[in-house]
Motif scaffolding. Structure first.
Motif, PDB file in Angstrom:
ATOM      1  N   UNK A 106       0.814  -1.228   0.000  1.00  0.00           N
ATOM      2  CA  UNK A 106       0.000   0.000   0.000  1.00  0.00           C
ATOM      3  C   UNK A 106       0.843   1.271   0.000  1.00  0.00           C
ATOM      4  N   UNK A 107       2.153   1.162   0.161  1.00  0.00           N
ATOM      5  CA  UNK A 107       3.004   2.369   0.186  1.00  0.00           C
ATOM      6  C   UNK A 107       2.807   3.262  -1.040  1.00  0.00           C
ATOM      7  N   UNK A 108       2.745   2.711  -2.265  1.00  0.00           N
ATOM      8  CA  UNK A 108       2.545   3.593  -3.432  1.00  0.00           C
ATOM      9  C   UNK A 108       1.208   4.329  -3.427  1.00  0.00           C
ATOM     10  N   UNK A 109       0.241   3.814  -2.692  1.00  0.00           N
ATOM     11  CA  UNK A 109      -1.090   4.426  -2.648  1.00  0.00           C
ATOM     12  C   UNK A 109      -1.190   5.540  -1.607  1.00  0.00           C
ATOM     13  N   UNK A 112       2.268  11.761  -0.031  1.00  0.00           N
ATOM     14  CA  UNK A 112       3.657  12.030   0.368  1.00  0.00           C
ATOM     15  C   UNK A 112       3.783  12.168   1.881  1.00  0.00           C
ATOM     16  N   UNK A 113       2.831  12.853   2.507  1.00  0.00           N
ATOM     17  CA  UNK A 113       2.855  13.034   3.960  1.00  0.00           C
ATOM     18  C   UNK A 113       2.720  11.688   4.663  1.00  0.00           C
ATOM     19  N   UNK A 114       1.769  10.872   4.222  1.00  0.00           N
ATOM     20  CA  UNK A 114       1.571   9.550   4.828  1.00  0.00           C
ATOM     21  C   UNK A 114       2.808   8.680   4.643  1.00  0.00           C
ATOM     22  N   UNK A 115       3.408   8.719   3.449  1.00  0.00           N
ATOM     23  CA  UNK A 115       4.623   7.937   3.179  1.00  0.00           C
ATOM     24  C   UNK A 115       5.772   8.386   4.065  1.00  0.00           C
ATOM     25  N   UNK A 116       5.905   9.691   4.257  1.00  0.00           N
ATOM     26  CA  UNK A 116       6.968  10.214   5.127  1.00  0.00           C
ATOM     27  C   UNK A 116       6.803   9.749   6.559  1.00  0.00           C
ATOM     28  N   UNK A 117       5.578   9.798   7.043  1.00  0.00           N
ATOM     29  CA  UNK A 117       5.298   9.352   8.413  1.00  0.00           C
ATOM     30  C   UNK A 117       5.507   7.845   8.515  1.00  0.00           C
ATOM     31  N   UNK A 118       5.092   7.095   7.498  1.00  0.00           N
ATOM     32  CA  UNK A 118       5.294   5.640   7.496  1.00  0.00           C
ATOM     33  C   UNK A 118       6.787   5.309   7.567  1.00  0.00           C
ATOM     34  N   UNK A 119       7.595   6.021   6.795  1.00  0.00           N
ATOM     35  CA  UNK A 119       9.049   5.792   6.823  1.00  0.00           C
ATOM     36  C   UNK A 119       9.625   6.107   8.201  1.00  0.00           C
ATOM     37  N   UNK A 145      -1.523  18.280  10.762  1.00  0.00           N
ATOM     38  CA  UNK A 145      -1.211  17.545   9.528  1.00  0.00           C
ATOM     39  C   UNK A 145      -0.851  16.100   9.866  1.00  0.00           C
ATOM     40  N   UNK A 146      -0.026  15.932  10.895  1.00  0.00           N
ATOM     41  CA  UNK A 146       0.359  14.586  11.337  1.00  0.00           C
ATOM     42  C   UNK A 146      -0.875  13.820  11.806  1.00  0.00           C
ATOM     43  N   UNK A 147      -1.719  14.481  12.573  1.00  0.00           N
ATOM     44  CA  UNK A 147      -2.928  13.844  13.090  1.00  0.00           C
ATOM     45  C   UNK A 147      -3.824  13.360  11.944  1.00  0.00           C
ATOM     46  N   UNK A 148      -4.019  14.199  10.933  1.00  0.00           N
ATOM     47  CA  UNK A 148      -4.840  13.813   9.779  1.00  0.00           C
ATOM     48  C   UNK A 148      -4.215  12.648   9.017  1.00  0.00           C
ATOM     49  N   UNK A 149      -2.901  12.688   8.862  1.00  0.00           N
ATOM     50  CA  UNK A 149      -2.209  11.603   8.159  1.00  0.00           C
ATOM     51  C   UNK A 149      -2.319  10.290   8.941  1.00  0.00           C
ATOM     52  N   UNK A 151      -4.734   9.456  11.007  1.00  0.00           N
ATOM     53  CA  UNK A 151      -6.126   8.990  10.860  1.00  0.00           C
ATOM     54  C   UNK A 151      -6.310   8.301   9.507  1.00  0.00           C
ATOM     55  N   UNK A 152      -5.739   8.886   8.483  1.00  0.00           N
ATOM     56  CA  UNK A 152      -5.843   8.316   7.146  1.00  0.00           C
ATOM     57  C   UNK A 152      -5.131   6.965   7.077  1.00  0.00           C
ATOM     58  N   UNK A 153      -3.967   6.854   7.700  1.00  0.00           N
ATOM     59  CA  UNK A 153      -3.242   5.580   7.729  1.00  0.00           C
ATOM     60  C   UNK A 153      -4.053   4.508   8.458  1.00  0.00           C
ATOM     61  N   UNK A 154      -4.733   4.902   9.525  1.00  0.00           N
ATOM     62  CA  UNK A 154      -5.585   3.952  10.269  1.00  0.00           C
ATOM     63  C   UNK A 154      -6.736   3.478   9.386  1.00  0.00           C
TER      64      UNK A 154
END
Length: 160
Positions: A106-109, A112-119, A145-149, A151-154
């Motif tokens: 799911x990383x490509x999906x 950029x913000x979510x990917x950065x936090x995931x990394x 911004x982090x909080x929204x990202x 939530x989106x990752x969850x």
């Protein structure tokens, strides 16, 4: 955990005794040792120091369980070297249990913000559950911004 070995093998100096023994105690508990055994080992280590902590200070060290994560340990104990630790990724190799490996499809999906936090979660905070504020501080991003990202990752079942 290699950090336990590093603490036990070091001649702790004034200024690093409290944090080192506190972290040692909690790492022992995290590794499923009993409170009694963990306290015994901390007391033995304290007794081996050239300037041991007082009994009162030692009681404070062992007063409650606290979850110590890798980034917190590195921040509090500058002498800890993570290179030899089997729990950390080394030389670009991530274990199957790493959050990035578990979610590689799911990383490509991700944005950029979510990917950065995931990394960040897969490297700096590997195996930890940092707060939104702690992630925001580490990334120099606004907490909203982090909080929204997060939530989106969850929603995308990233933490599954």
């Amino acid at each position: 955990m290699d950090c336990i070995r590093q603490i036990l093998s070091r001649n702790l100096e004034e200024g690093e005794r409290n944090n080192s023994l506190f972290i040692l105690y909690n790492l022992l508990l995290q590794n499923k040792n009993t409170e009694e055994y963990s306290k015994k080992l901390v007391i033995q280590k304290n007794g081996s120091l050239s300037k041991p902590l007082t009994e009162l200070d030692l009681k404070k060290v062992c007063r409650k369980a606290y979850n110590c994560g890798c980034s917190g340990i590195r921040n509090k104990l500058a002498y800890i070297k993570c290179e030899a630790c089997g729990y950390r990724f080394k030389e670009g190799k991530l274990k199957d249990s790493n959050i990035l490996i578990k979610n590689i499809r799911i990383l490509p999906k991700l944005s950029n913000t979510e990917r950065g936090i995931a990394c960040l979660l897969g490297t700096v905070f590997e195996g930890e559950s940092p707060s939104v504020n702690r992630i925001a501080k580490e990334t120099n991003m606004d907490w909203r911004i982090v909080n929204n990202a997060m939530k989106s990752l969850k929603k995308k079942d990233f933490f599954g």
